[in-house]
Design a protein around this motif. Sequence first.
Motif, short mmCIF file in Angstrom:
data_model
loop_
_atom_site.label_atom_id
_atom_site.label_comp_id
_atom_site.label_asym_id
_atom_site.label_seq_id
_atom_site.Cartn_x
_atom_site.Cartn_y
_atom_site.Cartn_z
N VAL A 1 63.63 16.43 0.81
CA VAL A 1 63.15 17.15 -0.36
C VAL A 1 61.63 17.02 -0.41
O VAL A 1 61.08 15.94 -0.16
N GLY A 2 60.93 18.10 -0.74
CA GLY A 2 59.48 18.10 -0.71
C GLY A 2 58.97 18.42 0.69
O GLY A 2 59.73 18.79 1.58
N HIS A 3 57.64 18.30 0.87
CA HIS A 3 57.07 18.65 2.16
C HIS A 3 56.14 17.56 2.70
O HIS A 3 55.29 17.84 3.54
N GLY A 4 56.30 16.33 2.22
CA GLY A 4 55.38 15.26 2.62
C GLY A 4 55.83 14.42 3.79
O GLY A 4 55.21 13.39 4.08
N GLY A 5 56.91 14.81 4.48
CA GLY A 5 57.39 14.03 5.60
C GLY A 5 56.38 13.92 6.73
O GLY A 5 55.56 14.82 6.95
N ALA A 6 56.43 12.83 7.47
CA ALA A 6 55.45 12.58 8.54
C ALA A 6 55.70 13.47 9.75
O ALA A 6 54.76 13.80 10.48
N ILE A 7 56.96 13.85 9.99
CA ILE A 7 57.29 14.64 11.18
C ILE A 7 57.89 15.97 10.74
O ILE A 7 58.85 16.01 9.97
N TYR A 8 57.30 17.04 11.23
CA TYR A 8 57.85 18.38 11.01
C TYR A 8 58.60 18.80 12.27
O TYR A 8 58.23 18.42 13.39
N THR A 9 59.63 19.63 12.09
CA THR A 9 60.46 20.07 13.19
C THR A 9 60.64 21.58 13.11
O THR A 9 60.83 22.15 12.03
N VAL A 10 60.55 22.26 14.27
CA VAL A 10 60.86 23.68 14.36
C VAL A 10 62.37 23.80 14.55
O VAL A 10 62.95 23.16 15.42
N VAL A 11 63.01 24.63 13.69
CA VAL A 11 64.47 24.63 13.61
C VAL A 11 65.01 26.06 13.64
O VAL A 11 64.37 26.99 13.14
N SER A 12 66.21 26.21 14.21
CA SER A 12 66.92 27.49 14.20
C SER A 12 67.28 27.87 12.76
O SER A 12 67.70 27.02 11.97
N PRO A 13 67.16 29.16 12.39
CA PRO A 13 67.47 29.57 11.01
C PRO A 13 68.90 29.25 10.59
O PRO A 13 69.17 29.14 9.39
N THR A 14 69.82 29.11 11.53
CA THR A 14 71.21 28.83 11.16
C THR A 14 71.35 27.52 10.39
O THR A 14 72.33 27.32 9.67
N TYR A 15 70.37 26.61 10.51
CA TYR A 15 70.44 25.33 9.82
C TYR A 15 69.79 25.38 8.43
O TYR A 15 69.81 24.39 7.71
N GLY A 16 69.21 26.53 8.06
CA GLY A 16 68.53 26.62 6.77
C GLY A 16 69.39 26.27 5.57
O GLY A 16 69.00 25.45 4.73
N PRO A 17 70.59 26.86 5.43
CA PRO A 17 71.39 26.58 4.22
C PRO A 17 71.82 25.13 4.08
O PRO A 17 72.16 24.69 2.98
N THR A 18 71.83 24.33 5.17
CA THR A 18 72.26 22.93 5.08
C THR A 18 71.09 21.96 5.11
O THR A 18 71.30 20.74 5.12
N ASP A 19 69.85 22.47 5.12
CA ASP A 19 68.68 21.58 5.15
C ASP A 19 68.61 20.78 3.85
O ASP A 19 68.83 21.33 2.76
N PRO A 20 68.31 19.47 3.91
CA PRO A 20 68.25 18.65 2.69
C PRO A 20 67.24 19.15 1.66
O PRO A 20 67.38 18.85 0.48
N GLY A 21 66.23 19.90 2.10
CA GLY A 21 65.24 20.41 1.16
C GLY A 21 65.79 21.45 0.22
O GLY A 21 65.24 21.70 -0.85
N GLY A 22 66.90 22.11 0.61
CA GLY A 22 67.53 23.11 -0.24
C GLY A 22 66.72 24.38 -0.30
O GLY A 22 65.68 24.53 0.34
N GLY A 23 67.22 25.35 -1.06
CA GLY A 23 66.49 26.58 -1.31
C GLY A 23 66.86 27.74 -0.41
O GLY A 23 66.39 28.86 -0.63
N VAL A 24 67.67 27.51 0.64
CA VAL A 24 68.07 28.59 1.54
C VAL A 24 69.52 28.96 1.25
O VAL A 24 70.42 28.15 1.46
N PRO A 25 69.78 30.17 0.78
CA PRO A 25 71.15 30.56 0.46
C PRO A 25 71.95 30.86 1.73
O PRO A 25 71.38 31.11 2.80
N PRO A 26 73.28 30.82 1.65
CA PRO A 26 74.09 31.24 2.79
C PRO A 26 73.78 32.69 3.16
O PRO A 26 73.41 33.49 2.30
N GLY A 27 73.89 33.00 4.42
CA GLY A 27 73.61 34.36 4.87
C GLY A 27 73.79 34.46 6.37
O GLY A 27 74.17 33.50 7.04
N ASP A 28 73.50 35.63 6.91
CA ASP A 28 73.64 35.87 8.35
C ASP A 28 72.39 35.40 9.08
O ASP A 28 71.71 36.18 9.76
N TRP A 29 72.08 34.13 8.94
CA TRP A 29 70.89 33.57 9.58
C TRP A 29 71.11 33.49 11.08
O TRP A 29 72.17 33.08 11.56
#
Length: 463
Positions: A357-385
Motif C-alpha cells: 500500500v502506498g508508493h514508498g517501497g524501496a524496490i519497484y517491479t515491472v509487472v504483467s497487467p494480469t497481476y493488477g487486480p491482486t496487487d496489495p496496493g489495490g485500485g485495479v478492478p477485475p477486467g480483461d488485463w
Amino acid sequence: MKSTITLVGLALAATVFVGAVCDGRMPPGVPVVEGPSASPVLDTLTFRVMAEDPAGEDVQYKLDYGDGSPVEWTVAGYPSGLRVSFKHAFAEAGSFQVRAMARNEAGLESDWSEAHPVSVELWDPAVPPPPDGPTTCTTGVTYFFSATTTHPRGDSLWFQFDWGDTVGNWSGPVPSGSSYTGVRSWSEAGSYPVRVRARDADERTSGWSEPLAVTVIKPSGGPPTGFRLAAAGSGLTVQLSWTRPAAGTPAEYVVLFREGAEFSVVARPTQAFYVHDPGGKTGDYLVAARFDTTLYYAGDTLNTRPVHSPEMTIYELNGAGNQGYGWSVATGAASAHDMGDAANAPLVDLFCTDFAVGHGGAIYTVVSPTYGPTDPGGGVPPGDWRESWFAHVTGGEHDPLPAYAGPPYRQDADIGNLPMRLAVYTAERHYALLRVNAVDNSTGTVRLESWFQPVSGLRLIAH
C-alpha cells in the motif's frame, strides 16, 4: 400566497441546517483536485478528486470544468477520503480552471476547491507543402516523392500520400521537420493529383497539402503487387513475398534493403518470395520485377524499424497519475493509461509496483497487467488485463532481443541499477525494448522509454 410559501421553505431549510449543526454534523472538507495541467483539444483527461467528511459519511461531488459543460452532482456517493476519477475532454482551446465541491449525506456542502488550471491547445501538425517529385512517370516504374512538415511540440510524424487513385498507408515516423520519402508506381496511364498529410502519435492529423500534378504514360511490363513482410524462423530473419505482375513473367525479381540512406540489392530471386537475414539490422525493403532492362518496382516500401517512444512518466500503482503503459499495435507508439478503469485493460502492457500500500517501497517491479487486480496496493478492478513477459537485457542496446520460450522471461522484473533495459513480449506476440531511466519512490514516479517492433514475432530492435 407565493411569499408565504417561500418564507416557509426558507424556514424549513434553516431548521434542517441548524439541526444538522446542533447535531454536530459539519460539511465535508474542501476537495483536492489533481490532474494534468496541459492537453490537446479533445484529449480525454483524468482528474482525481478527494474530500474527507468529519463524520466519515459518503460524499458526492460536482465538478466545474470552466468550459460551460453541465455542473451536476454525482448520482452516487463515494467513501470519505477516496480518490475518485473523473474524465473530461475540452472541445476548444483555451485556459480553464477546474474546481470541485463535496456534499455529505446530510446535504451539507463544502466550499469550492482551489482552481486547478488546465491549458488546452491545438497541437495538430502543420499542413505540408505539395510533395516534391517527378511530374511525368511511366506505368510500372517506381518513383520517389518526398514530403516534410513540422509539429508544434516537435513530435515525430507519420505521413500518408493520396496518389490520385488510392490513399496509401500511414508510414514513419520521422522527426519533425525531416523529409519522408514515399514510393509509388502506377498501373494505368492518366493524370494523378498527388497530395500528402501528416499525423502524430496521438493521431492528430493535418489537412491535405496542395496537389502535385503527375502525368503517367503506359509501356510494356509491370510491377509485382501485394508486397508482404513477416517474421521468419526464430524471429531473426524476414520473409518477403509478393504477387506476380499481371503484365507477364519477369526475367527476375530484385529485392533491395536500406539500413541508412541508400538502398542496396540483397537478392535476385526468380520466385515470388525471399527470406532475408539482415544480420541484426532493421530498415526498409523494396521489390522490383525486371522485364528486359527495365525495373518495375512494387508500390509499397515495407520496413522493420522499431518505433521509438520518448521518455514519459508513469506512476506506481498507488501514485497520483496514470499507472499503465502500453503500445498501439497500429502505430507502435506508447502511451500511459489509468488502471483504475477496466475499460483501459486492452491498452496496457505493463505497470510498476512496490507490492505494498502506498508508493514508498524501496524496490519497484515491472509487472504483467494480469497481476493488477491482486496487487496489495489495490485500485485495479477485475477486467480483461493482458499478459506480458519480461527478460533483463545484458547485451548491446541494438542487439536482437532474446527469444520468448519460457526462461529467462518472467511476468515480473525487479528494477535494479539504472538505466535498466528489459525485453518485453506482449500478448500480440510483439517484442519491445523497454528502458527504465529513473525511479522516485517519494513521488511514486517511473520514467520509461521504449522501442517497439511493429512486425509480430520479429526480435530485431536495432535503432
